[in-house]
Design a protein around this motif. Structure first.
Motif, PDB file in Angstrom:
ATOM      1  N   PRO A 242       0.838  -1.210   0.000  1.00  0.00           N
ATOM      2  CA  PRO A 242       0.000   0.000   0.000  1.00  0.00           C
ATOM      3  C   PRO A 242       0.870   1.257   0.000  1.00  0.00           C
ATOM      4  N   LEU A 243       1.536   1.511  -1.122  1.00  0.00           N
ATOM      5  CA  LEU A 243       2.544   2.565  -1.169  1.00  0.00           C
ATOM      6  C   LEU A 243       1.987   3.944  -0.854  1.00  0.00           C
ATOM      7  N   GLN A 244       0.809   4.267  -1.385  1.00  0.00           N
ATOM      8  CA  GLN A 244       0.254   5.595  -1.123  1.00  0.00           C
ATOM      9  C   GLN A 244       0.039   5.812   0.363  1.00  0.00           C
ATOM     10  N   ARG A 245      -0.503   4.818   1.034  1.00  0.00           N
ATOM     11  CA  ARG A 245      -0.723   4.953   2.481  1.00  0.00           C
ATOM     12  C   ARG A 245       0.603   5.061   3.219  1.00  0.00           C
ATOM     13  N   LEU A 246       1.552   4.209   2.859  1.00  0.00           N
ATOM     14  CA  LEU A 246       2.839   4.232   3.546  1.00  0.00           C
ATOM     15  C   LEU A 246       3.549   5.570   3.357  1.00  0.00           C
ATOM     16  N   MET A 247       3.468   6.126   2.149  1.00  0.00           N
ATOM     17  CA  MET A 247       4.160   7.385   1.884  1.00  0.00           C
ATOM     18  C   MET A 247       3.470   8.575   2.542  1.00  0.00           C
ATOM     19  N   LYS A 248       2.143   8.474   2.728  1.00  0.00           N
ATOM     20  CA  LYS A 248       1.404   9.578   3.346  1.00  0.00           C
ATOM     21  C   LYS A 248       1.395   9.500   4.867  1.00  0.00           C
ATOM     22  N   THR A 249       1.132   8.308   5.404  1.00  0.00           N
ATOM     23  CA  THR A 249       0.902   8.202   6.849  1.00  0.00           C
ATOM     24  C   THR A 249       1.754   7.150   7.540  1.00  0.00           C
ATOM     25  N   GLY A 250       2.563   6.411   6.802  1.00  0.00           N
ATOM     26  CA  GLY A 250       3.386   5.394   7.441  1.00  0.00           C
ATOM     27  C   GLY A 250       2.620   4.111   7.718  1.00  0.00           C
ATOM     28  N   PRO A 251       3.052   3.347   8.724  1.00  0.00           N
ATOM     29  CA  PRO A 251       4.055   3.701   9.723  1.00  0.00           C
ATOM     30  C   PRO A 251       5.477   3.742   9.160  1.00  0.00           C
ATOM     31  N   ARG A 252       6.294   4.592   9.761  1.00  0.00           N
ATOM     32  CA  ARG A 252       7.649   4.844   9.285  1.00  0.00           C
ATOM     33  C   ARG A 252       8.478   3.563   9.233  1.00  0.00           C
ATOM     34  N   ARG A 253       8.282   2.694  10.230  1.00  0.00           N
ATOM     35  CA  ARG A 253       9.056   1.460  10.295  1.00  0.00           C
ATOM     36  C   ARG A 253       8.842   0.615   9.047  1.00  0.00           C
ATOM     37  N   GLU A 254       7.604   0.539   8.563  1.00  0.00           N
ATOM     38  CA  GLU A 254       7.315  -0.246   7.362  1.00  0.00           C
ATOM     39  C   GLU A 254       7.892   0.420   6.120  1.00  0.00           C
ATOM     40  N   LEU A 255       7.811   1.727   6.078  1.00  0.00           N
ATOM     41  CA  LEU A 255       8.310   2.459   4.913  1.00  0.00           C
ATOM     42  C   LEU A 255       9.827   2.365   4.803  1.00  0.00           C
TER      43      LEU A 255
END
Length: 282
Positions: A8-21
């Motif tokens: 879910p790249l859009q979600r990760l880039m907008k809201t994280g969580p940072r650890r996953e990104l």
């Protein structure tokens, strides 16, 4: 990109969580997505076409998109496989990277000679080198360097990139390179591995086959830019790290950036004026 990667790249880039990104797989895809998005914003808005392109490490893939060598889907496929393979390889080695300041490459080579699991990974600029290897080996190297008054800093990375420690990943990635269709570049691509000009699809394929293991010769890349007579560069992507390295290597280079909305707007305005001026009859 999300269909190809399953993330879910859009979600990760907008809201994280940072650890996953920050995981290798997600981080590489996010950086590639941002770079290509900014590239499209600049070129579609201004009509600007580069005389040559280059990209540092992962940035080589967005540079290849800029040169028309592959489209977004093909680039995403490659970056997705690259990130997955490197992530898996990172689990098998306690890899690390170390930035070393103020040393010439031959002096650093003397420190690396006969040292287990430590290799030059990036030659970025005069006095700015990166070493890659096993964490334990780099810890000892850092101790030796600091004892001689040499500044060095451990990088916040997940693996020993551009080193033999990711050899298995590189060999597996070669199959994906072989299966990808490349087009001839519409402008020269400056190779990371030796700063030569790539002008055919087969040259690109050969470069990518070496790319994951070979050191990034960015200092030589910038000297190539200088020798081509290029005096204006555009850093496409987050941050201004490349601008700093460009200026250290090629002091006459004017570098535009796209780090934030203000930078991007300024860059688009500057390039629009340039393309309009070039389009006017003499």
């Amino acid at each position: 990109m999300e269909e190809i990667s399953g993330l879910p790249l859009q979600r990760l880039m907008k809201t994280g969580p940072r650890r996953e990104l920050q995981g290798t797989h997600a981080a590489q895809l996010a950086i590639f997505a941002l770079s290509v998005g900014l590239l499209r914003a600049v070129t579609e808005e201004t009509g600007y076409q580069p005389d040559a392109v280059c990209g540092h490490s992962l940035g080589q893939f967005s540079a290849l998109v800029a040169a028309g060598v592959m489209d977004l889907d093909a680039g995403t496929q490659l970056v997705n496989h690259r990130g997955l393979l490197m992530d898996r390889q990172n689990q098998r080695h306690d890899g690390a990277m170390l930035a070393v300041s103020g040393l010439a490459t031959d002096v650093l080579a003397s420190y690396l000679q006969d040292r287990d699991a430590a290799w030059l990974a990036n030659d970025n600029a005069p006095g700015q080198l990166i070493v890659s290897g096993e964490k334990n080996s780099l810890d000892h190297l850092q101790t030796d360097l600091k004892a001689n008054g040499i500044t060095c800093v451990a990088l916040d990375v997940a693996g020993a990139y551009h080193s033999p420690l990711i050899g298995n990943a590189a060999r597996a990635f070669a199959d994906h390179i072989a299966a990808t269709t490349f087009r001839d570049p519409v402008c020269p691509v400056i190779a990371n591995t030796d700063a030569t000009l790539l002008t055919t699809s087969e040259q690109v394929r050969e470069e990518l086959a070496r790319h994951m293991l070979a050191p990034v010769k960015w200092r030589e890349t910038m000297l190539r830019v200088r020798d081509l007579g290029i005096t204006r560069g555009i850093e496409i992507g987050a941050g201004r790290t490349m601008k700093g390295l460009w200026i250290r290597n090629h002091s006459d280079l004017q570098c535009l950036t796209s780090n934030d909305h203000r930078d991007l707007t300024s860059t688009i305005k500057s390039l629009s004026k340039l393309t309009e001026a070039e389009a006017e009859p003499a």
